[in-house]
Design a protein around this motif. Structure first.
Motif, PDB file in Angstrom:
ATOM      1  N   PHE A 193      15.338  10.135   9.472  1.00 37.29           N
ATOM      2  CA  PHE A 193      14.037  10.617   8.999  1.00 37.29           C
ATOM      3  C   PHE A 193      13.638   9.860   7.742  1.00 37.29           C
ATOM      4  N   ALA A 194      12.336   9.914   7.484  1.00 36.37           N
ATOM      5  CA  ALA A 194      11.808   9.227   6.303  1.00 36.37           C
ATOM      6  C   ALA A 194      10.740  10.104   5.678  1.00 36.37           C
ATOM      7  N   ALA A 195      10.463   9.844   4.410  1.00 36.01           N
ATOM      8  CA  ALA A 195       9.390  10.573   3.730  1.00 36.01           C
ATOM      9  C   ALA A 195       8.831   9.694   2.627  1.00 36.01           C
ATOM     10  N   GLY A 196       7.555   9.904   2.316  1.00 37.11           N
ATOM     11  CA  GLY A 196       6.927   9.196   1.199  1.00 37.11           C
ATOM     12  C   GLY A 196       6.314  10.230   0.277  1.00 37.11           C
ATOM     13  N   LEU A 197       6.805  10.294  -0.966  1.00 36.91           N
ATOM     14  CA  LEU A 197       6.373  11.329  -1.915  1.00 36.91           C
ATOM     15  C   LEU A 197       5.371  10.745  -2.914  1.00 36.91           C
ATOM     16  N   PHE A 252      -0.520   0.300  -4.246  1.00 36.93           N
ATOM     17  CA  PHE A 252      -1.892  -0.104  -4.596  1.00 36.93           C
ATOM     18  C   PHE A 252      -2.838   0.123  -3.420  1.00 36.93           C
ATOM     19  N   ARG A 253      -3.980   0.730  -3.690  1.00 38.20           N
ATOM     20  CA  ARG A 253      -4.994   0.895  -2.642  1.00 38.20           C
ATOM     21  C   ARG A 253      -6.382   0.757  -3.238  1.00 38.20           C
ATOM     22  N   ARG A 254      -7.298   0.279  -2.379  1.00 39.33           N
ATOM     23  CA  ARG A 254      -8.662   0.090  -2.884  1.00 39.33           C
ATOM     24  C   ARG A 254      -9.407   1.421  -2.895  1.00 39.33           C
ATOM     25  N   PHE A 298       4.901   4.884  12.013  1.00 42.72           N
ATOM     26  CA  PHE A 298       6.328   4.566  11.960  1.00 42.72           C
ATOM     27  C   PHE A 298       7.219   5.788  12.089  1.00 42.72           C
ATOM     28  N   THR A 299       6.620   6.969  12.278  1.00 40.90           N
ATOM     29  CA  THR A 299       7.439   8.174  12.505  1.00 40.90           C
ATOM     30  C   THR A 299       6.906   8.940  13.708  1.00 40.90           C
ATOM     31  N   GLU A 300       7.823   9.598  14.408  1.00 47.25           N
ATOM     32  CA  GLU A 300       7.427  10.419  15.556  1.00 47.25           C
ATOM     33  C   GLU A 300       8.494  11.479  15.811  1.00 47.25           C
ATOM     34  N   THR A 305       0.828  -1.209   0.000  1.00 47.05           N
ATOM     35  CA  THR A 305       0.000   0.000   0.000  1.00 47.05           C
ATOM     36  C   THR A 305       0.860   1.256   0.000  1.00 47.05           C
ATOM     37  N   HIS A 306       2.145   1.076   0.217  1.00 51.17           N
ATOM     38  CA  HIS A 306       3.090   2.208   0.179  1.00 51.17           C
ATOM     39  C   HIS A 306       4.501   1.662  -0.043  1.00 51.17           C
ATOM     40  N   THR A 307       5.457   2.557  -0.288  1.00 54.21           N
ATOM     41  CA  THR A 307       6.838   2.104  -0.509  1.00 54.21           C
ATOM     42  C   THR A 307       7.605   1.996   0.803  1.00 54.21           C
ATOM     43  N   SER A 308       6.950   2.309   1.958  1.00 52.07           N
ATOM     44  CA  SER A 308       7.662   2.258   3.250  1.00 52.07           C
ATOM     45  C   SER A 308       8.261   0.886   3.581  1.00 52.07           C
ATOM     46  N   PRO A 309       7.663  -0.266   3.143  1.00 57.93           N
ATOM     47  CA  PRO A 309       8.315  -1.545   3.450  1.00 57.93           C
ATOM     48  C   PRO A 309       9.749  -1.642   2.931  1.00 57.93           C
ATOM     49  N   VAL A 310      10.082  -0.846   1.914  1.00 53.35           N
ATOM     50  CA  VAL A 310      11.470  -0.885   1.413  1.00 53.35           C
ATOM     51  C   VAL A 310      12.436  -0.379   2.485  1.00 53.35           C
ATOM     52  N   GLN A 311      11.948   0.527   3.358  1.00 51.21           N
ATOM     53  CA  GLN A 311      12.786   0.974   4.500  1.00 51.21           C
ATOM     54  C   GLN A 311      13.247  -0.223   5.308  1.00 51.21           C
ATOM     55  N   ILE A 312      12.281  -1.102   5.638  1.00 56.03           N
ATOM     56  CA  ILE A 312      12.574  -2.254   6.502  1.00 56.03           C
ATOM     57  C   ILE A 312      13.521  -3.226   5.794  1.00 56.03           C
ATOM     58  N   HIS A 353       2.047   6.004  -7.695  1.00 53.36           N
ATOM     59  CA  HIS A 353       3.504   5.872  -7.558  1.00 53.36           C
ATOM     60  C   HIS A 353       4.030   6.698  -6.390  1.00 53.36           C
ATOM     61  N   GLN A 354       4.961   6.122  -5.684  1.00 52.33           N
ATOM     62  CA  GLN A 354       5.592   6.863  -4.585  1.00 52.33           C
ATOM     63  C   GLN A 354       7.106   6.794  -4.729  1.00 52.33           C
ATOM     64  N   VAL A 355       7.765   7.739  -4.066  1.00 52.36           N
ATOM     65  CA  VAL A 355       9.215   7.597  -3.853  1.00 52.36           C
ATOM     66  C   VAL A 355       9.422   7.673  -2.345  1.00 52.36           C
ATOM     67  N   GLU A 356      10.028   6.638  -1.785  1.00 50.30           N
ATOM     68  CA  GLU A 356      10.313   6.601  -0.352  1.00 50.30           C
ATOM     69  C   GLU A 356      11.707   7.164  -0.122  1.00 50.30           C
ATOM     70  N   VAL A 357      11.839   7.938   0.929  1.00 56.22           N
ATOM     71  CA  VAL A 357      13.157   8.491   1.275  1.00 56.22           C
ATOM     72  C   VAL A 357      13.493   8.027   2.686  1.00 56.22           C
ATOM     73  N   MET A 414       3.593  15.080   0.253  1.00 54.18           N
ATOM     74  CA  MET A 414       4.332  13.991   0.912  1.00 54.18           C
ATOM     75  C   MET A 414       4.010  13.900   2.399  1.00 54.18           C
ATOM     76  N   GLY A 415       4.250  12.698   2.949  1.00 57.47           N
ATOM     77  CA  GLY A 415       4.226  12.507   4.396  1.00 57.47           C
ATOM     78  C   GLY A 415       5.663  12.298   4.834  1.00 57.47           C
ATOM     79  N   CYS A 416       5.991  12.684   6.067  1.00 58.48           N
ATOM     80  CA  CYS A 416       7.374  12.505   6.503  1.00 58.48           C
ATOM     81  C   CYS A 416       7.437  12.507   8.032  1.00 58.48           C
TER      82      CYS A 416
HETATM   83  N1  DAH Z   1       3.798   5.571   3.719  1.00 60.55           N
HETATM   84  C1  DAH Z   1       2.978   6.743   3.923  1.00 60.55           C
HETATM   85  C2  DAH Z   1       1.736   6.642   3.060  1.00 60.55           C
HETATM   86  O1  DAH Z   1       1.794   6.044   2.037  1.00 60.55           O
HETATM   87  C3  DAH Z   1       3.720   7.989   3.542  1.00 60.55           C
HETATM   88  C4  DAH Z   1       4.843   8.248   4.484  1.00 60.55           C
HETATM   89  C5  DAH Z   1       4.638   9.050   5.557  1.00 60.55           C
HETATM   90  C6  DAH Z   1       6.070   7.710   4.250  1.00 60.55           C
HETATM   91  C7  DAH Z   1       5.663   9.318   6.459  1.00 60.55           C
HETATM   92  C8  DAH Z   1       7.114   7.958   5.121  1.00 60.55           C
HETATM   93  C9  DAH Z   1       6.889   8.787   6.223  1.00 60.55           C
HETATM   94  O2  DAH Z   1       8.325   7.474   4.943  1.00 60.55           O
HETATM   95  O3  DAH Z   1       7.905   9.048   7.047  1.00 60.55           O
HETATM   96  O4  DAH Z   1       0.737   7.205   3.404  1.00 60.55           O
END
Ligand code: DAH
Length: 335
Positions: free
Chosen positions: A302-306, A204-206, A260-262, A178-185, A218-222, A279-281
């Motif tokens: 830090f992380a972000a999802g664009l 992918f999301r419903r 997963f962020t705080e 549902t997001h690219t965040s699993p690539v972080q792990i 499409h997302q780019v995870e940072v 983006m979320g971050c």
């Molecule tokens: N994974 C989140 C989403 O798809 C976006 C996101 C938010 C990614 C915060 C991150 C983050 O890496 O730190 O809604």
């Protein structure tokens, strides 16, 4: 018995035949017409044969006169027909050549090359900017399991955050990420810090399709993990990136929540008079690091999802996300 004919009669007929034949041959328009003419003049049942056939009715002393005259005429007509045929053939060839003429000095019309889809080029631009800051590109699978997509990201089975992302389940614990965040792990499992990665990919999301939503996007995870990273590094990186990408569009950080962020934030840019989330971050939650056996006292990050579609739409002034997926060449050729 042949009828009686006079020398004068046959001579006149031959004269008439000659006059008419010369005219007809010179006026014949094509090879077919000329061939008809040949048959009607010189063929077995042609006009010349008919005249010769009536020679029996001549006085015998007159026959050689007419015979000779007819021979001369036959040869003359044959020559005329042959020459005319040559001319008609040449004319047809000239016409063909001029019709099929190729001007080798003409500039070529050019080979139509395809080019990259605006979503791909936007992804590449995002990645390039982060690579310029020392980030490395990583990729992960589109089919994930519950652990990487949720649990390892601090989203246990009954966590309300699962409602934020309507999931396509594939059974047997498998799902479409549902997001690219699993690539972080996946990255942190294999590579001890420090790490700096960008991970592009489809998610992918419903979601129902509308002007701003699509079930595939499409997302780019940072992700950056190092000693001494704090929120100012996150903010500085995001601001530097957004300025390079958008120029001077107004930007705002809004406090938000991700498991997963705080602390967490969402970032908006001002576009067409409205704030648009791009983006979320946030700072990686120490619990996520500890689960992976990483000392969260020493390492922070830090992380972000664009959202690539949003970046693409703002960059190119596209008002409807659906245009990016219809493969309409009239639309795509503009980029
Ligand atoms: N994974 C989140 C989403 O798809 C976006 C996101 C938010 C990614 C915060 C991150 C983050 O890496 O730190 O809604």
């Amino acid at each position: 018995m042949s009828e009686t004919v006079s020398l004068k009669q046959l001579t006149d007929e031959l004269d008439q035949l000659e006059t008419k034949a010369v005219k007809d041959i010179s006026e014949a328009l094509d090879e077919q017409a000329l061939e008809h003419l040949r048959i009607s003049l010189l063929g077995k049942k042609g006009r010349l044969s008919r005249i010769l056939g009536s020679m029996g009715g001549l006085k015998s002393s007159d026959r050689p006169v007419i015979g000779q005259r007819a021979n001369v005429l036959k040869n003359q007509l044959q020559d005329l027909l042959t020459n005319k045929l040559k001319r008609l053939k040449n004319k047809a060839l000239d016409e063909l050549l001029s019709k099929e003429k190729i001007d080798v000095t003409m500039p070529p019309s050019g080979i139509p090359f395809g080019h990259r889809h605006p979503l791909i080029s936007t992804t590449d631009q995002i990645i390039d900017l982060f690579c310029g800051l020392g980030y490395e590109v990583k990729e992960g699978p589109e089919i994930e399991n519950d652990f990487y997509n949720f649990e390892a990201l601090n989203i246990p089975p009954d966590h309300p955050a699962r409602d934020m992302q309507d999931t396509f389940y594939l059974g047997d614990n498998l799902l479409l990420r549902t997001h690219t965040s699993p690539v972080q792990i996946r990255c942190l499992e294999k590579n001890p810090p420090p790490v700096r990665i960008v991970a592009p990919g489809r998610v992918f999301r419903r979601d129902a399709v509308d002007a701003t939503h699509s079930p595939v996007f499409h997302q780019v995870e940072v992700l950056a993990i190092d000693e001494g990273l704090d929120f100012s590094h996150l903010r500085g990186t995001v601001m530097a990136f957004l300025k390079s990408f958008f120029g001077d569009l107004p930007v705002r950080f809004r406090a938000s929540y991700f498991p997963f962020t705080e602390p967490s934030a969402e970032v908006d840019v001002q576009w067409r008079g409205r704030w648009l989330e791009v983006m979320g971050c946030g700072m990686v939650d120490p619990a996520v690091l500890e689960e992976l056996g990483i000392d969260s006292e020493r390492w922070t990050g830090f992380a972000a999802g664009l959202g690539v579609e949003r970046f693409c739409m703002v960059r190119h002034g596209i008002d409807d996300i659906r245009k990016l997926y219809t493969s309409d060449l009239r639309f795509l050729e503009q980029f």
